[in-house]
Design an enzyme around this catalytic site. Structure first.
Site, PDB file in Angstrom:
ATOM      1  N   ASP A 317       0.782  -1.134  -0.039  1.00 54.08           N
ATOM      2  CA  ASP A 317       0.255   0.022   0.057  1.00 54.08           C
ATOM      3  C   ASP A 317       0.915   1.426   0.066  1.00 54.08           C
ATOM      4  O   ASP A 317       2.255   1.341   0.184  1.00 54.08           O
ATOM      5  CB  ASP A 317      -0.890  -0.082   1.295  1.00 54.08           C
ATOM      6  CG  ASP A 317      -2.089   0.998   1.378  1.00 54.08           C
ATOM      7  OD1 ASP A 317      -2.225   1.511   0.173  1.00 54.08           O
ATOM      8  OD2 ASP A 317      -2.571   1.219   2.454  1.00 54.08           O
ATOM      9  N   GLU A 320       2.824   4.940  -3.865  1.00 52.99           N
ATOM     10  CA  GLU A 320       2.860   5.812  -5.234  1.00 52.99           C
ATOM     11  C   GLU A 320       3.868   6.887  -5.370  1.00 52.99           C
ATOM     12  O   GLU A 320       4.101   7.184  -6.280  1.00 52.99           O
ATOM     13  CB  GLU A 320       1.354   6.721  -5.057  1.00 52.99           C
ATOM     14  CG  GLU A 320       0.180   5.968  -5.213  1.00 52.99           C
ATOM     15  CD  GLU A 320      -0.276   5.133  -3.891  1.00 52.99           C
ATOM     16  OE1 GLU A 320       0.204   5.575  -2.748  1.00 52.99           O
ATOM     17  OE2 GLU A 320      -0.856   4.146  -3.950  1.00 52.99           O
ATOM     18  N   ASP A 423      -9.106   2.686  -2.999  1.00 56.68           N
ATOM     19  CA  ASP A 423     -10.149   3.261  -2.243  1.00 56.68           C
ATOM     20  C   ASP A 423     -11.409   3.594  -2.864  1.00 56.68           C
ATOM     21  O   ASP A 423     -11.539   4.778  -2.799  1.00 56.68           O
ATOM     22  CB  ASP A 423      -9.740   4.211  -1.189  1.00 56.68           C
ATOM     23  CG  ASP A 423      -8.151   3.735  -0.349  1.00 56.68           C
ATOM     24  OD1 ASP A 423      -8.160   2.608  -0.253  1.00 56.68           O
ATOM     25  OD2 ASP A 423      -7.611   4.663   0.172  1.00 56.68           O
TER      26      ASP A 423
HETATM   27  O1  MIG Z   1      -4.225   6.165   4.136  1.00 52.14           O
HETATM   28  O2  MIG Z   1      -4.007   0.816   5.645  1.00 52.14           O
HETATM   29  O3  MIG Z   1      -5.983   1.547   0.034  1.00 52.14           O
HETATM   30  O4  MIG Z   1      -6.998  -0.567   1.653  1.00 52.14           O
HETATM   31  O5  MIG Z   1      -7.108  -0.118   4.273  1.00 52.14           O
HETATM   32  C1  MIG Z   1      -5.218   4.960   3.943  1.00 52.14           C
HETATM   33  C2  MIG Z   1      -5.046   1.716   5.640  1.00 52.14           C
HETATM   34  C3  MIG Z   1      -4.191   3.779   3.893  1.00 52.14           C
HETATM   35  C4  MIG Z   1      -5.161   2.621   2.024  1.00 52.14           C
HETATM   36  C5  MIG Z   1      -5.556   1.434   1.346  1.00 52.14           C
HETATM   37  C6  MIG Z   1      -6.580   0.867   2.320  1.00 52.14           C
HETATM   38  C7  MIG Z   1      -6.067   0.414   3.492  1.00 52.14           C
HETATM   39  C8  MIG Z   1      -5.821   2.022   4.217  1.00 52.14           C
HETATM   40  N1  MIG Z   1      -4.631   2.471   3.396  1.00 52.14           N
END
Ligand code: MIG
Length: 715
Positions: A317, A320, A423
């Site tokens: 996650d 980016e 998301d």
């Molecule tokens: O700022 O880890 O897309 O699936 O549950 C949010 C918390 C961070 C974004 C991910 C999401 C995840 C969440 N993350």
């Protein structure tokens, strides 16, 4: 054929292209398809403009939002944590600058891959002046024009250029349950037990950021997960796999081993030669430079310890890179808000605007890689390289298929793992949007993809959850996930009646496992996606225009429901088909079909055979002793289907260690031919239920072993 055209002087290797299977050429060779009409260097930017001769359709770009046909819109490729996927949200997390053009009559088809991992904009005729333009910030880029007689051929060549998909383990096709976050080991175990107690199948449970101590990567929260090894062992005994989240930001903290290890060696630099820092979940963090091999090895060595603890895979996650606040932002915020703590990324972001917006364009310019490459030239590959790190370790050291999904990606990610769409929201509109996104991801060469079933942000309700779940059945990854602070959406959250419906929905997925796995694995081998838009298989004008139906493998057409209170919907069928749920048979063309709450329309096309099995509580082919075939036939002799099996977890499939059977109808017989038997399968009963166009049925069965050929008269 793949042709390469070079514009300007590219000074960056994007890592997307793995094989030299192209021919160098010049734009003039394509005057039949398009003409270059402008090439402009303007400061740091290069613009290329082309006249397009034909009226047609442009498909691709992965999980960008908007209609399936990308014409009339401008898209930016600059990987960004953009967490509200409203209809014009852009840029998003991933960059797949590859599209396929199809003319109205299907006579002209080509693919166009613009390989540049820095900032890029592609404008597909947004002014309606019959032009496409490509604009990059940089010194030059390579473009690959792929010709072929149809989309199928073009995608195959694109994958020869950028690499085949790595296969996911078979359990990746079971149902998956996630939540931000299951906070403690007891909560995780309770959720798992509930699935078994309620007789709802489930293969995978996710650990979101709260399993870590203070969000520090490669740690465990010892208060909430004091016996995590025991927890993982119990889960494994019950047939669950566990995926944990990995965020790239390493907390700046003395005596924190990962930080101390990486400090001064493995982290991205700022333009002054210092360490680049940002604020994310752990507070102040530094970011590993995954472009560097030694960094990838270091990262993977740490990830391996999680695997040794019993974790089965990762979701990558925030890669980016998502940064809530940059160094400058932090300084600014501190000035503005005297009491702001440096560690509190969220609060800081709150004071600065919305999370993720921050550093939107900015931080590309602030960062330098260890080899001196400015980050803005390679930004879009950060997530790819993060995924590459763990993928290479799992493949090379462990000889296993990785379970890795990444939020950020660039073309070529399919060599290392899959992706999810980030998301989304519990909005009806996102059912349609996610259909488009997973289909477009297939066209970008990513065959294992998924979306947060039920919706991530916002509160889901019962009907929306049911319709989302029914779509999830026909998505490569079937994972229910939701955000902290939103309505919970496990299958039992909306009362008995909904629970019973959802149990059947999930069980239907498990019935289809033999079909799904066969289609997926043959697709991996042959570069054919599991999920695909209708025009991939059918060269009919309707197929170019329909974005709310798609193919799931070569036998099933899915027509989801994307509004509440729908009792019927219009479906276009390319061939005669039988409804998988109610058994109604329809001729090809436009048909009105029922959409009761228990299922969404899904059809088996004529002259196909679908292998199914009794639903299990988790996928285990070794326990399966009966395969039930749904055969839908016009009575003529032909190849109907395949059945593929292997160990489901190793890389042996690459060395042909699998068992493959072909199923044919020949005159009045079913013939089963073993094509490959380098993986030993157990003897099973195969039951065939054959339905003919007039609705009449026949049933036959046979014992099928590892090898050989079988002929079963249909009586
Ligand atoms: O700022 O880890 O897309 O699936 O549950 C949010 C918390 C961070 C974004 C991910 C999401 C995840 C969440 N993350």
């Amino acid at each position: 054929m793949i042709y390469k055209i070079t514009y300007g002087e590219p000074d960056i290797n994007s890592e997307a292209v793995v094989r030299y299977v192209f021919q160098e050429t010049s734009p003039n060779d394509f005057s039949e398809l398009f003409k270059d009409i402008e090439y402009k260097v303007d400061g740091e930017y290069i613009t290329l403009k082309r006249r397009i001769e034909n009226e047609g359709y442009f498909f691709g770009f992965g999980d960008k939002v908007g209609p399936l046909d990308r014409k009339g819109r401008r898209y930016v490729f600059w990987n960004t944590d953009n967490f509200t996927h409203h209809p014009s949200a852009d840029p998003l997390y991933k960059s797949f600058p590859f599209f396929v053009y199809i003319s109205k009559d299907f006579n002209k088809v080509y693919g166009c891959f613009t390989d540049y991992p820095g900032w890029m904009e592609i404008d597909i005729d947004s002014k309606n002046d019959k032009t496409i333009s490509f604009k990059i910030r940089g010194k030059g880029f390579n473009q690959y024009i792929i010709t072929g007689k149809n989309v199928r051929e073009i995608l195959k060549q694109y994958l020869r250029l950028t690499g085949q998909n790595i296969a996911f383990p078979i359990w990746a096709f079971g149902y998956q349950q996630s939540r931000w976050s299951y906070m403690t080991q007891d909560e995780v175990l309770d959720i798992a037990n509930k699935f078994r107690k309620e007789d709802i199948p489930c293969d995978v449970i996710y650990l979101d950021i709260d399993y870590m101590q203070d969000y520090k990567v490669f740690t465990w929260n010892k208060n909430n997960f004091p016996n995590y090894r025991e927890m993982l062992e119990k889960l494994h005994q019950e047939g669950f796999k566990v995926i944990s989240i990995l965020d790239p930001g390493v907390k700046v903290e003395r005596f924190y081993k990962i930080f101390e290890n990486g400090n001064g060696r493995y982290f991205l630099k700022d333009i002054y030669g210092g360490d680049f820092e940002g604020a994310v979940w752990p507070g102040r963090v530094r970011f590993p430079d995954f472009r560097d091999k030694k960094v990838r090895i270091w990262w993977a060595r740490n990830a391996k310890k999680y695997l040794e603890d019993g974790i089965d895979g990762f979701w990558n996650d925030m890669n980016e890179i998502a940064i809530f606040a940059t160094e400058d932002d932090i300084k600014e915020a501190r000035k503005k808000l005297k009491n702001a703590k440096l560690e509190d990324g969220i609060k800081l972001a709150g004071t600065l605007g919305s999370i993720g917006e921050i550093g939107r364009q900015g931080h590309g310019d602030d960062i330098v890689h260890l080899d001196g490459t400015p980050h803005w030239k390679v930004k879009n590959t950060y997530g790819l390289n993060m995924t590459k790190a763990t993928s290479e370790m799992i493949q090379k050291d462990l000889n296993k298929r990785p379970f890795l999904i990444s939020r950020s990606a660039y073309s070529g990610i399919q060599r290392y793992g899959g992706v999810w769409t980030g998301d989304n929201h519990s909005w009806w509109e996102h059912i349609r949007q996610e259909i488009i996104r997973i289909n477009s991801l297939s066209l970008a060469g990513v065959f294992y993809s998924g979306f947060d079933v039920g919706g991530f942000g916002g509160d889901v309700n019962a009907e929306l959850l049911i319709r989302f779940m029914q779509l999830g059945v026909f998505s490569p990854m079937f994972r229910n996930h939701s955000a902290i602070g939103t309505k919970r959406q496990e299958p039992w959250q909306f009362g008995e009646e909904v629970k019973n419906i959802l149990r059947d929905v999930i069980k239907f997925r498990y019935r289809l496992i033999p079909y799904i796995y066969t289609q997926y694995m043959l697709g991996i081998k042959k570069n054919i996606p599991l999920v695909r838009p209708l025009f991939y298989d059918f060269s009919k004008k309707e197929a170019l225009k329909i974005e709310d139906e798609f193919m799931f493998g070569d036998s099933i057409l899915v027509a989801p429901v994307d509004r509440p209170n729908i009792e019927k919907r219009l479906v276009w069928l390319p061939k005669t088909a039988i409804n998988l749920f109610d058994g109604n048979i329809y001729k090809n063309g436009w048909r009105i079909v029922n959409t009761p709450i228990e299922y969404i329309p899904a059809f088996q096309l004529i002259n196909t055979a679908i292998p199914t099995m009794e639903p299990q509580s988790y996928v285990d082919m070794l326990k399966v002793d009966t395969i039930s075939w749904n055969v839908f036939s016009d009575g003529k002799s032909r190849i109907m289907s395949y059945f593929y099996e292997d160990d489901g977890i190793s890389l042996g499939y690459k060395k042909r260690e699998y068992n493959l059977k072909q199923i044919l109808i020949k005159e009045n017989n079913i013939i089963i031919k073993t094509k490959q038997a380098d993986y030993n399968v157990r003897n099973r009963t195969w039951n065939f239920s054959i339905t003919y166009i007039d609705g009449s049925t026949k049933n036959v069965s046979i014992e099928v072993g590892n090898d050989g050929e079988y002929t079963i008269p249909i009586r």
